[in-house]
Design a protein around this motif. Structure first.
Motif, PDB file in Angstrom:
ATOM      1  N   THR A  57       2.900   7.401  -1.161  1.00 43.56           N
ATOM      2  CA  THR A  57       3.741   6.261  -1.727  1.00 43.56           C
ATOM      3  C   THR A  57       4.965   6.546  -2.417  1.00 43.56           C
ATOM      4  OG1 THR A  57       1.492   5.202  -2.341  1.00 43.56           O
ATOM      5  CG2 THR A  57       3.582   4.266  -3.545  1.00 43.56           C
ATOM      6  N   VAL A  58       6.224   5.659  -1.986  1.00 40.88           N
ATOM      7  CA  VAL A  58       7.491   5.761  -2.593  1.00 40.88           C
ATOM      8  C   VAL A  58       7.757   4.722  -3.112  1.00 40.88           C
ATOM      9  CG1 VAL A  58       9.821   6.653  -2.140  1.00 40.88           C
ATOM     10  CG2 VAL A  58       7.941   7.855  -0.923  1.00 40.88           C
ATOM     11  N   THR A  59       8.282   4.540  -4.564  1.00 47.92           N
ATOM     12  CA  THR A  59       8.616   3.305  -4.992  1.00 47.92           C
ATOM     13  C   THR A  59      10.140   3.372  -5.572  1.00 47.92           C
ATOM     14  OG1 THR A  59       7.568   4.095  -7.218  1.00 47.92           O
ATOM     15  CG2 THR A  59       6.400   2.838  -5.793  1.00 47.92           C
ATOM     16  N   TYR A  98       5.269  -0.937 -10.528  1.00 44.40           N
ATOM     17  CA  TYR A  98       5.856   0.475 -10.288  1.00 44.40           C
ATOM     18  C   TYR A  98       6.930   0.764 -11.648  1.00 44.40           C
ATOM     19  CZ  TYR A  98       4.335  -0.923  -5.594  1.00 44.40           C
ATOM     20  OH  TYR A  98       3.815  -1.380  -4.371  1.00 44.40           O
ATOM     21  N   ASN A  99       6.883   1.793 -12.173  1.00 46.13           N
ATOM     22  CA  ASN A  99       7.852   2.333 -13.135  1.00 46.13           C
ATOM     23  C   ASN A  99       8.322   3.740 -12.856  1.00 46.13           C
ATOM     24  OD1 ASN A  99       8.493   3.765 -15.813  1.00 46.13           O
ATOM     25  ND2 ASN A  99       8.678   1.404 -16.340  1.00 46.13           N
ATOM     26  N   LYS A 116       9.688  10.821 -13.449  1.00 47.20           N
ATOM     27  CA  LYS A 116       8.268  10.321 -13.948  1.00 47.20           C
ATOM     28  C   LYS A 116       7.989   9.089 -13.127  1.00 47.20           C
ATOM     29  CE  LYS A 116       5.629   9.219 -18.052  1.00 47.20           C
ATOM     30  NZ  LYS A 116       5.662   9.150 -19.350  1.00 47.20           N
ATOM     31  N   ALA A 117       6.817   8.931 -12.503  1.00 52.32           N
ATOM     32  CA  ALA A 117       6.575   7.587 -11.872  1.00 52.32           C
ATOM     33  C   ALA A 117       4.995   7.282 -12.178  1.00 52.32           C
ATOM     34  CB  ALA A 117       6.396   7.861 -10.266  1.00 52.32           C
ATOM     35  N   GLY A 122       0.765  -1.178  -0.183  1.00 50.16           N
ATOM     36  CA  GLY A 122       0.095   0.002  -0.194  1.00 50.16           C
ATOM     37  C   GLY A 122       0.756   1.253   0.143  1.00 50.16           C
ATOM     38  N   ASN A 123       1.953   1.220   0.440  1.00 47.73           N
ATOM     39  CA  ASN A 123       2.822   2.400   0.608  1.00 47.73           C
ATOM     40  C   ASN A 123       3.948   2.104  -0.428  1.00 47.73           C
ATOM     41  OD1 ASN A 123       4.899   0.966   2.233  1.00 47.73           O
ATOM     42  ND2 ASN A 123       3.554   1.392   4.057  1.00 47.73           N
TER      43      ASN A 123
END
Length: 705
Positions: free
Chosen positions: A131-133, A285-286, A312-313, A99-100
């Motif tokens: 959210t951090v990916t 995630y990209n 960009k995410a 979720g995060n």
């Protein structure tokens, strides 16, 4: 991935030809601005740190708790990602879940992307919906710098607990060096990686790191596949002017795991590897980061630096996220059919000037700068998330029918925002005497948010501003020992700044202040070092429900924490090495109501009282190294009432490396050596536990040329 491998092989062939003994040697001219050294294997208290200051101060000169971890040490220990490496530093634990984005931390009693800021090469991507990916991959890491405590004066909103700066591998001058890695391990886990860098001409150098991993996963249907690319080209235009163009790419499809459900409030070991998500679940995630850095040595005392970047995410979730036990029906219910997509773009620029000068006859160094960011954020989802089966779909806890994703709520555009942020900041270090220095900083942030609701076609906007400052004194008792005291402030948004809902836009930012004292020393002819820090933090203006109307929030909450942190590192006789750290924190809600019930005195969620890490290694021969480590995390609460608790855990890992041939190194890492079953974090208010991986092994072969 075939294209990546093909391009990598082509580049290696070119590089090998250039690195041939018959090729002319490359002699670089002396320059005022030089490329960073390649992957330093050792960091200490005299290593300049990027997280604690922009003035290029080392830890002994910085009035704050800072820590640096080299990429070589991360990989030697066998840490599988950035999160594992960071949580071996002092007092930082993970509370990541799907979720995060799987990348969320707790530090000094404060939790999440809104209080523990993550940077990549000094740049922050603003967190959308918490959210951090990125970053996750550790193959491309040169160093990880950590600053504990408030740091908004350096980086703006969202830095009360800590700042984590992941620095990627940099171009370096000299002969081209290449490294290839292949790896295989438990659950059919595979790795193919490349690291290449060096000088292309007398003014051009580069660095390229590629890493691809796949695994069948340790839970049912837990496949994962990740690809990371980090590329940089540096041009030394003149002795006093250099440019670096970088691009980083990450594509993640991590193991889709929303945790093990509790049965009658208890964890059942037999469910650890079960998958309760639907067959067509998505977790993808990209992330892409492009940066142009310039550095100009205007004269002997003045340096100008500029960082222009585009980030960009794109993130995609489609899952049945909630798996709750129904005591009345004695069955497991699957619900929470959430379909969500984030699209985020950020364009920014940072300009700084650093000046060495006299201030009333005292040696002084001042940095002034300006930050600008423009962020677009789009949210698509099937909110209000109405499930087809009210209350949840019954499933067998041992043999769940996977089923398909289905919801009564249509997937559609929800809202889009445009956020503009500008800040002015300054930092100064003045030597008051040969032993005493004063470090200060100020920052002014101005943020404007425009939000378009794409459902009811309304528009809202809000402007926010905040001031931050810090002041610290450092006294050098000896060249290898210093004591310090400081005060620093920070501001955090009441939620993700770029994704605030209209009901949240009316609130100001939460504010925090910290007082910290500490001591740092290198000893035993600099073969050992230790640090000790004590702090007190108060954070005010938290959102809390109105006791008379739970649907209305009031900005009256307060939270505080007090703690001690210590670290020790020693180069022992007979080629033994020891790294150890420990922390104790007393965090509590001072003013906080939840559902009309006061939570005063309760510990905030996901905050352990104690943490500790130990790593002991030995160079057995010139070719053989071995190490083992222990990680301890105390129990944490999953709710503000402190009724749902995740138990403490202790995990042992080990690694061995053997230089079998002059250019070939074999490695073995063993994770969770004693096969402990433990919860790293939680989901769904603690009713689902995100479990740590069972015992596993991974074998690597590295070839350099």
């Amino acid at each position: 991935m075939n294209n990546y491998l093909l391009s990598s092989l082509c580049l290696l062939a070119i590089n090998s030809a250039q690195a041939d003994d018959t090729a002319p040697s490359l002699m670089l001219p002396a320059a005022s601005i030089t490329a960073p050294e390649v992957d330093a294997e050792h960091t200490d208290l005299k290593t300049a740190t990027s997280a604690g200051s922009r003035l290029n101060l080392n830890s002994l000169e910085t009035p704050a708790s800072v820590e640096s971890l080299s990429g070589e040490r991360v990989r030697a220990r066998g840490d599988r990602n950035v999160q594992e490496a960071v949580t071996r530093t002092t007092g930082i634990t993970s509370n990541g879940n799907p979720g995060n984005g799987g990348s969320s931390y707790s530090a000094r009693g404060f939790v999440g992307a809104g209080s523990v800021m993550q940077l990549y090469d000094g740049i922050r991507m603003y967190s959308g919906a918490g959210t951090v990916t990125f970053p996750v991959d550790d193959w491309s890491v040169e160093r990880i710098d950590v600053l504990r405590g408030p740091a908004s004066v350096l980086y703006g909103e969202g830095a009360t607990g800590a700042v984590i700066n992941v620095i990627p591998k940099k171009p370096f001058s000299g002969e081209i060096e290449n490294r290839i890695r292949v790896g295989y391990g438990t659950d059919d886990t595979r790795q193919q990686a490349l690291d290449s860098g060096g000088s292309l001409t007398d003014t051009l150098s580069y660095r390229l790191a590629i890493n691809h991993t796949q695994s069948n996963g340790w839970i049912d249907h837990g496949d994962s596949e990740n690809t990371y690319i980090s590329a940089a080209l540096r041009w030394q235009a003149r002795d006093d002017l250099a440019f670096t163009l970088s691009h980083d790419y990450g594509d993640q499809q991590p193991q889709n795991d929303f945790g093990v459900p509790l049965i009658n409030g208890r964890y059942h070991k037999s469910l650890r590897d079960k998958q309760y998500n639907v067959r067509d679940a998505k977790l993808h995630y990209n992330d892409q980061w492009t940066r142009l850095n310039s550095e100009w040595q205007i004269n002997d005392n003045l340096v100008a630096r500029n960082e222009l970047y585009y980030l960009k995410a794109q993130r995609r979730w489609q899952n049945a996220e909630n798996h709750a036990w129904d005591e009345n029906r004695q069955t497991l219910l699957r619900s929470g059919y959430f379909s969500i997509k984030h699209q985020q773009e950020q364009v920014g620029d940072r300009q700084t000037f650093t000046l060495n000068h006299d201030l009333m006859g005292l040696n002084s160094k001042t940095l002034v700068g300006v930050d600008y960011n423009r962020i677009h954020f789009d949210l698509h989802s099937n909110a209000p998330y109405d499930d087809v089966v009210d209350g949840g779909e019954p499933i067998d806890r041992y043999h769940p029918d996977r089923g398909e994703f289905v919801s009564h709520s249509p997937y559609r555009d929800q809202f889009k925002t445009t956020t503009q942020q500008v800040s002015l900041f300054a930092e100064n270090r003045t030597e008051l005497s040969d032993q005493l220095s004063l470090v200060t900083g100020v920052r002014r942030d101005i943020v404007h948010l425009d939000r378009d609701d794409l459902i009811d076609h309304t528009r809202t906007d809000r402007s926010l501003s905040a001031n931050s400052w810090k002041v610290g004194l450092v006294y050098e008792l000896t060249p290898d020992m210093s004591v310090y005291a400081q005060q620093a402030t920070s501001v955090d948004g009441v939620a993700g700044l770029i994704s605030l809902y209209p009901t949240e836009q009316g609130f100001d930012m939460a504010r925090a202040r910290q007082t910290e004292i500490g001591v740092k020393q290198m000893f035993w002819d600099q073969r050992g070092e230790w640090t000790l820090a004590a702090y007190h933090i108060v954070k005010k203006d938290l959102l809390t429900p109105d006791p008379n109307n739970p649907n209305v929030s009031l900005q009256v909450g307060e939270q505080s924490s007090d703690g001690l942190e210590a670290s020790l590192e020693m180069q022992l006789p007979n080629r033994w090495q020891l790294q150890a750290n420990a922390s104790v924190v007393r965090a509590e809600y001072d003013t906080f109501d939840d559902g009309g019930v006061s939570r005063k005195g309760n510990r905030p969620t996901d905050v352990p009282r104690r943490t500790a890490n130990l790593w002991l290694s030995k160079t057995l021969t010139d070719e053989l190294n071995a190490g083992a480590g222990v990680r301890y995390v105390d129990a944490r609460y999953a709710d503000t009432a402190n009724t749902v608790e995740l138990p403490s855990y202790t995990v042992v890992d080990a690694s061995v490396s053997w230089k079998a041939l002059p250019k070939t190194t074999l490695g073995l890492r063993l994770n969770n050596l004693f096969n402990r079953q433990y919860a790293i974090s939680q989901y769904n208010s603690g009713q689902q536990w995100i479990m740590g991986e069972p015992r596993s092994f991974f074998v690597t072969a590295d070839y350099t040329f």
